[in-house]
Design an enzyme around this catalytic site. Structure first.
Site, PDB file in Angstrom:
ATOM      1  N   ARG A  66       0.835  -1.209   0.000  1.00 53.05           N
ATOM      2  CA  ARG A  66       0.000   0.000   0.000  1.00 53.05           C
ATOM      3  C   ARG A  66       0.870   1.259   0.000  1.00 53.05           C
ATOM      4  O   ARG A  66       0.604   2.209  -0.736  1.00 53.05           O
ATOM      5  CB  ARG A  66      -0.942   0.012   1.214  1.00 53.05           C
ATOM      6  CG  ARG A  66      -2.122  -0.930   1.104  1.00 53.05           C
ATOM      7  CD  ARG A  66      -1.789  -2.403   1.240  1.00 53.05           C
ATOM      8  NE  ARG A  66      -1.186  -2.782   2.505  1.00 53.05           N
ATOM      9  CZ  ARG A  66      -0.515  -3.893   2.746  1.00 53.05           C
ATOM     10  NH1 ARG A  66      -0.286  -4.768   1.768  1.00 53.05           N
ATOM     11  NH2 ARG A  66      -0.014  -4.149   3.931  1.00 53.05           N
TER      12      ARG A  66
ATOM     13  N   CYS B 147      -5.445  -2.881   8.468  1.00 49.58           N
ATOM     14  CA  CYS B 147      -4.276  -2.166   7.935  1.00 49.58           C
ATOM     15  C   CYS B 147      -4.625  -0.696   7.884  1.00 49.58           C
ATOM     16  O   CYS B 147      -5.628  -0.318   7.272  1.00 49.58           O
ATOM     17  CB  CYS B 147      -3.943  -2.677   6.531  1.00 49.58           C
ATOM     18  SG  CYS B 147      -2.703  -1.681   5.670  1.00 49.58           S
TER      19      CYS B 147
ATOM     20  N   THR C  24       3.244   4.845  11.548  1.00 48.54           N
ATOM     21  CA  THR C  24       4.412   4.712  10.677  1.00 48.54           C
ATOM     22  C   THR C  24       4.586   6.004   9.883  1.00 48.54           C
ATOM     23  O   THR C  24       3.687   6.845   9.831  1.00 48.54           O
ATOM     24  CB  THR C  24       4.232   3.563   9.671  1.00 48.54           C
ATOM     25  OG1 THR C  24       3.090   3.863   8.870  1.00 48.54           O
ATOM     26  CG2 THR C  24       4.024   2.243  10.371  1.00 48.54           C
TER      27      THR C  24
ATOM     28  N   LYS D 183       8.609  -5.093  14.494  1.00 43.53           N
ATOM     29  CA  LYS D 183       8.417  -6.080  13.423  1.00 43.53           C
ATOM     30  C   LYS D 183       9.474  -7.175  13.496  1.00 43.53           C
ATOM     31  O   LYS D 183       9.213  -8.316  13.131  1.00 43.53           O
ATOM     32  CB  LYS D 183       8.439  -5.404  12.040  1.00 43.53           C
ATOM     33  CG  LYS D 183       7.107  -4.719  11.698  1.00 43.53           C
ATOM     34  CD  LYS D 183       7.087  -4.216  10.269  1.00 43.53           C
ATOM     35  CE  LYS D 183       5.835  -3.418   9.966  1.00 43.53           C
ATOM     36  NZ  LYS D 183       4.674  -4.254   9.595  1.00 43.53           N
TER      37      LYS D 183
END
Lengths: 253, 253
Positions: B51, B86, B137, B181
């Protein structure tokens, strides 16, 4: 690279067991990025007739009909294989009826067998003739699901004596005050202690590993072994079998 | 009682974010037994174009096409509503294109909006005019996804100054050594410390609550508040909106 075939998960028995199996599929996949994970569809449909009530003759309707419908919906989505996150649904009276119905309706989806996969894995781990302990609910215990599968795989099942099974194992799962179904974050010390006593009892009877034969039990034992005995979570085994069936090169070592 | 309509979850971005949203639906459901849970289908399909790369102009293909196909598959299964796990997929250039495509192809499934639902919930929680901190983010930050939605809801977004956003927030998520992550069980002290410093900075700028605007952040903050500030997990908000849309009487208080 073409996308690997879809893995189906039949959840809802209960909902968290379906999530647990789905998480295990992700954990056992070798993936450095989101895009390297495998395609998975989880159907968590709660309107499934109680499996134990049917096996005990309290409900005349075989849950196999509804479970075969769920598998057919996964087949429609393109799933090549599926797993069910419920031990009791693998009793032959239910599992064989699902497979028979899928076959008769021309469905190509392949349903893997949680308990047979676990028995095969345990045989590979310990070798033929080994004694293997099993912790499970009263239903799975009485219907001898693990006992039969382990014997068929050349192993010797060790289960608690009947007078200990109910207070130490079944109640640690089901007791409304301290059982895992009622208190799981964290599991109560009393539930864990009951299960530890059961494991000690199985060890005294020669068990060389313990199968956590109820989807609630891994919540009480996040560690890989207890009192020197390896703990086997059937969800790990089924997750690996589902990956092996669709994309073995992505199976984590 | 007839079965409530199916709730769809579009997962895979990454796989664990889809699991997290699905778990939140179960946790926010008032259910005494497995059979009282709501029907949920999670499609975790990893072959979704990135994305952020599309929004930054690095990839010409809008992921909306593939995401609309996933929503159509959930529609085929009978899902009345769906949520996407998301944040970045809710940028107008992607989200609006999905909704448009579903509309043009005559699909009736309704896609709820993670970020708008979170803005509305925060407005109810804090009242109009309140200052609200956002951790996200770099993509979500630069595309101003939360800033725009909070302003539209009558709130004042507070985000880290650009020189702090990258080292304190983005790197705590993405750093290959200590980012969430890379290390999430447990989250590294360095990642958590970076995020705590960012929260202190937002608090100095008047934030009265903090939105965890990236699906990795709740892993670092299992607690409901930090330094006296409530933490808002958008997955909680979306899960509740999905339940409210299909079976409001089962929504947990």
């Amino acid at each position: 690279m073409p996308s690997p075939p879809l893995i189906g998960v039949i959840g809802g028995m209960g909902p968290y067991a379906g999530l647990h199996l789905t998480r295990k599929i992700f954990e056992h996949t070798r993936a450095q990025a989101d895009q390297e994970h495998l395609p998975v569809a989880l159907l968590s449909l709660p309107n499934l007739p109680d499996r134990t009530a049917y096996l005990l003759g309290q409900d005349p309707v075989n849950p196999a009909g509804v479970l075969a419908d769920v598998a057919a919906r996964l087949d429609d989505l393109g799933a090549a294989v599926a797993g069910m996150a419920c031990n009791t649904a693998h009793a032959p009276a239910i599992f064989d009826a699902i497979v028979d119905r899928l076959h008769r309706t021309g469905r190509s989806i392949r349903l893997l067998h949680l308990i047979e996969e676990t028995a095969r894995h345990t045989r590979t781990l310990l070798g033929a003739g080994a004694r293997v302990g099993v912790l499970a609910t009263l239903g799975t215990y009485r219907f001898r699901l693990y006992q039969e599968a382990l014997q068929a795989a050349g192993l010797v099942p060790v289960v608690p004596d009947e007078p200990l099974q109910e207070p130490l194992v079944h109640r640690s799962i089901y007791d409304p005050q301290y059982g895992i179904k009622a208190r799981s974050h964290p599991v109560s010390p009393m539930a864990r202690q009951g299960l530890l006593s059961a494991i000690a009892h199985l060890q005294q009877h020669g068990a060389r590993a313990i199968i956590l034969g109820c989807t609630e039990l891994p919540l009480a034992f996040p560690e890989p072994e207890v009192q020197g005995l390896p703990l086997i979570d059937p969800s790990d085994v089924l997750a690996r079998a589902l990956i092996r069936a669709t994309c073995p090169e992505r199976l984590r070592e």
